[in-house]
Design a protein around this motif. Structure first.
Motif, PDB file in Angstrom:
ATOM      1  N   GLU A 202       0.836  -1.214   0.000  1.00  0.00           N
ATOM      2  CA  GLU A 202       0.000   0.000   0.000  1.00  0.00           C
ATOM      3  C   GLU A 202       0.864   1.254   0.000  1.00  0.00           C
ATOM      4  O   GLU A 202       0.489   2.268  -0.600  1.00  0.00           O
ATOM      5  CB  GLU A 202      -0.945   0.004   1.205  1.00  0.00           C
ATOM      6  CG  GLU A 202      -2.126  -0.928   1.036  1.00  0.00           C
ATOM      7  CD  GLU A 202      -3.324  -0.518   1.875  1.00  0.00           C
ATOM      8  OE1 GLU A 202      -3.484   0.687   2.164  1.00  0.00           O
ATOM      9  OE2 GLU A 202      -4.124  -1.407   2.214  1.00  0.00           O
ATOM     10  N   ILE A 205       1.733   1.787  -3.613  1.00  0.00           N
ATOM     11  CA  ILE A 205       0.599   2.203  -4.439  1.00  0.00           C
ATOM     12  C   ILE A 205       0.316   3.696  -4.242  1.00  0.00           C
ATOM     13  O   ILE A 205       0.065   4.432  -5.203  1.00  0.00           O
ATOM     14  CB  ILE A 205      -0.663   1.376  -4.101  1.00  0.00           C
ATOM     15  CG1 ILE A 205      -0.477  -0.091  -4.513  1.00  0.00           C
ATOM     16  CG2 ILE A 205      -1.894   1.963  -4.793  1.00  0.00           C
ATOM     17  CD1 ILE A 205      -0.356  -0.303  -6.005  1.00  0.00           C
ATOM     18  N   LYS A 245       7.426   1.612 -10.445  1.00  0.00           N
ATOM     19  CA  LYS A 245       7.006   0.224 -10.273  1.00  0.00           C
ATOM     20  C   LYS A 245       8.212  -0.720 -10.312  1.00  0.00           C
ATOM     21  O   LYS A 245       8.319  -1.657  -9.522  1.00  0.00           O
ATOM     22  CB  LYS A 245       5.997  -0.155 -11.358  1.00  0.00           C
ATOM     23  CG  LYS A 245       5.407  -1.560 -11.244  1.00  0.00           C
ATOM     24  CD  LYS A 245       4.271  -1.718 -12.247  1.00  0.00           C
ATOM     25  CE  LYS A 245       3.568  -3.072 -12.106  1.00  0.00           C
ATOM     26  NZ  LYS A 245       4.359  -4.159 -12.699  1.00  0.00           N
ATOM     27  N   GLY A 256      -1.120  -4.256  -7.153  1.00  0.00           N
ATOM     28  CA  GLY A 256      -2.344  -4.975  -7.469  1.00  0.00           C
ATOM     29  C   GLY A 256      -3.227  -4.315  -8.495  1.00  0.00           C
ATOM     30  O   GLY A 256      -4.294  -4.849  -8.824  1.00  0.00           O
ATOM     31  N   VAL A 257      -2.825  -3.147  -9.011  1.00  0.00           N
ATOM     32  CA  VAL A 257      -3.569  -2.463 -10.065  1.00  0.00           C
ATOM     33  C   VAL A 257      -2.603  -2.106 -11.185  1.00  0.00           C
ATOM     34  O   VAL A 257      -1.386  -2.088 -10.983  1.00  0.00           O
ATOM     35  CB  VAL A 257      -4.270  -1.187  -9.543  1.00  0.00           C
ATOM     36  CG1 VAL A 257      -5.294  -1.530  -8.477  1.00  0.00           C
ATOM     37  CG2 VAL A 257      -3.246  -0.188  -8.996  1.00  0.00           C
ATOM     38  N   THR A 258      -3.138  -1.811 -12.362  1.00  0.00           N
ATOM     39  CA  THR A 258      -2.299  -1.432 -13.490  1.00  0.00           C
ATOM     40  C   THR A 258      -1.968   0.055 -13.423  1.00  0.00           C
ATOM     41  O   THR A 258      -2.610   0.828 -12.693  1.00  0.00           O
ATOM     42  CB  THR A 258      -2.996  -1.720 -14.818  1.00  0.00           C
ATOM     43  OG1 THR A 258      -4.134  -0.843 -14.947  1.00  0.00           O
ATOM     44  CG2 THR A 258      -3.446  -3.177 -14.905  1.00  0.00           C
ATOM     45  N   GLN A 261      -4.973   2.072 -14.474  1.00  0.00           N
ATOM     46  CA  GLN A 261      -5.975   2.153 -13.414  1.00  0.00           C
ATOM     47  C   GLN A 261      -5.559   3.177 -12.357  1.00  0.00           C
ATOM     48  O   GLN A 261      -6.407   3.938 -11.862  1.00  0.00           O
ATOM     49  CB  GLN A 261      -6.167   0.777 -12.764  1.00  0.00           C
ATOM     50  CG  GLN A 261      -6.912  -0.224 -13.625  1.00  0.00           C
ATOM     51  CD  GLN A 261      -6.899  -1.629 -13.032  1.00  0.00           C
ATOM     52  OE1 GLN A 261      -5.939  -2.028 -12.358  1.00  0.00           O
ATOM     53  NE2 GLN A 261      -7.955  -2.385 -13.274  1.00  0.00           N
ATOM     54  N   ARG A 262      -4.281   3.203 -12.033  1.00  0.00           N
ATOM     55  CA  ARG A 262      -3.803   4.166 -11.025  1.00  0.00           C
ATOM     56  C   ARG A 262      -3.897   5.581 -11.560  1.00  0.00           C
ATOM     57  O   ARG A 262      -4.276   6.513 -10.824  1.00  0.00           O
ATOM     58  CB  ARG A 262      -2.355   3.830 -10.648  1.00  0.00           C
ATOM     59  CG  ARG A 262      -1.791   4.738  -9.542  1.00  0.00           C
ATOM     60  CD  ARG A 262      -2.519   4.520  -8.243  1.00  0.00           C
ATOM     61  NE  ARG A 262      -1.985   5.381  -7.181  1.00  0.00           N
ATOM     62  CZ  ARG A 262      -2.386   6.623  -6.958  1.00  0.00           C
ATOM     63  NH1 ARG A 262      -3.343   7.158  -7.702  1.00  0.00           N
ATOM     64  NH2 ARG A 262      -1.846   7.326  -5.967  1.00  0.00           N
ATOM     65  N   LYS A 264      -6.040   6.661 -13.809  1.00  0.00           N
ATOM     66  CA  LYS A 264      -7.467   7.001 -13.851  1.00  0.00           C
ATOM     67  C   LYS A 264      -7.979   7.369 -12.460  1.00  0.00           C
ATOM     68  O   LYS A 264      -8.770   8.318 -12.300  1.00  0.00           O
ATOM     69  CB  LYS A 264      -8.276   5.842 -14.414  1.00  0.00           C
ATOM     70  CG  LYS A 264      -9.764   6.149 -14.616  1.00  0.00           C
ATOM     71  CD  LYS A 264     -10.507   4.979 -15.234  1.00  0.00           C
ATOM     72  CE  LYS A 264     -11.949   5.355 -15.563  1.00  0.00           C
ATOM     73  NZ  LYS A 264     -12.715   5.778 -14.358  1.00  0.00           N
ATOM     74  N   GLY A 265      -7.520   6.637 -11.444  1.00  0.00           N
ATOM     75  CA  GLY A 265      -7.944   6.933 -10.086  1.00  0.00           C
ATOM     76  C   GLY A 265      -7.582   8.343  -9.660  1.00  0.00           C
ATOM     77  O   GLY A 265      -8.325   8.989  -8.906  1.00  0.00           O
TER      78      GLY A 265
END
Length: 340
Positions: A202, A205, A245, A256-258, A261-262, A264-265
């Motif tokens: 975490e 991330i 990464k 755990g996410v692409t 996706q990160r 976009k978040g």
């Protein structure tokens, strides 16, 4: 349960009121008008249209508070090494220290078992001279990833904007009694406080966004959605995240996410500017080293190339120096604190 919040700004103040609601014996170390307001009228939390005021012991002198069960560090990470010895009166033999900070924390490579040369060492960018590592001792630390957004609209008042999760974890991944107790206290105060055996995942991330979006926003003044809407900037963010990464995976982190996706978040949050841009706009010392330099230090120690991160970091540091908001601190020599 005696808990001291050292640095009762936006996040520290939010934690202080929440823990007081849970029945903990809470005190805070603060300064300036914010301290004066808390001493005169208490600490007020505005959340979800409600307002709650708590009378909490507040001081600028930790010697008035005595030994604590938990000390939660609410200061920004780069501000702690220079004042670490002020924590002395708060620390007993079994006091737990909880750095509620962004970036790679000073304790990160304690019990990490990464199989690299970094195990059981500190990062100079996160902890110059090993000031916290030597003084606190990494065995005191419980990790904390902070998700809420809060601000201080006026002295003595905390305004909750969003989020209520503080993810916790032991450096060795165990589910210890002290970890469970802290989690239970935060939950009793109305917060979410999950316990994670792999807290470092975490940390990375969240750091993914901090080391990419934060510098680009600080340099351009753009909000996250504007950065994401610009094709060239979005590609740059993607490249920076790919490099981050690679560094994280080299020390055992799992993502755990692409990357998309990160991204976009972050870019789905319309109008939001991250904390490093706020530092620029408010003329505060910029939080560069824990968020950016720490990733680059790991990369250099492990021989990983990070050309995009290197270039943006160089611009960010120069911006901070020109504005008088960044000065790479020299090593802070701190003696190893004897156990009580």
């Amino acid at each position: 349960m005696r808990v001291c919040i050292f640095g009762a700004g936006a996040i520290g103040g939010y934690l202080a009121v929440s823990l007081a609601k849970a029945g903990a014996d809470v005190s805070v170390v603060a300064r300036g008008p914010h301290l004066a307001a808390m001493q005169a009228s208490g600490l007020t939390l505005r959340k979800d249209g409600d307002e709650q005021t708590c009378r909490i012991r507040a001081t600028d002198d930790p010697r008035q508070l005595g030994e604590q069960d938990y000390v939660i560090v609410g200061m920004k990470a780069h501000a702690v090494p220079a004042v670490v010895e002020r924590f002395e009166p708060l620390l007993g033999k079994d006091t737990t220290v909880v750095p509620a900070v962004n970036g790679l924390p000073w304790w990160y490579f304690h019990a990490a078992k990464t199989g690299t040369v970094l195990d059981e060492t500190w990062l100079e960018s996160a902890d110059p001279g090993g000031a916290q590592w030597k003084f606190f001792g990494p065995e005191r630390a419980i990790g904390c990833v902070v998700y809420p957004a809060c601000d201080v609209p006026e002295p003595g008042v905390i305004n909750h904007v969003s989020g209520d999760r503080f993810t916790l974890g032991e450096p060795d991944g165990s589910d210890s009694a002290r970890l469970r107790l802290l989690s239970e206290m935060l939950i009793a105060g109305g917060l979410r406080a999950p316990r994670k055996a792999r807290l470092r995942d975490e940390i990375w991330i969240k750091l993914w966004g901090n080391c990419s979006f934060n510098p680009v926003s600080a340099l351009t003044g753009a909000s996250l959605d504007v950065i994401g809407a610009d094709d060239a900037c979005r590609r740059l963010i993607h490249d920076m995240m790919a490099e981050c990464k690679a560094v994280g995976e080299a020390v055992g982190a799992r993502f755990g996410v692409t990357i998309e996706q990160r991204i976009k978040g972050g870019t789905d949050i319309v109008g939001h500017k991250p904390s490093t841009r706020h530092d620029v706009e408010l003329g505060r010392p910029m939080e560069i080293d824990p968020l950016v330099s720490s990733v680059l230090e790991v990369a250099r120690r492990l021989g990983i190339a990070t050309p995009s991160l290197d270039s943006v970091a160089a611009l960010l540091r120069l911006q901070g120096q020109v504005l008088g908001l960044y000065d790479r601190r020299p090593r802070v020599e701190v003696a190893i604190r004897p156990q009580s």
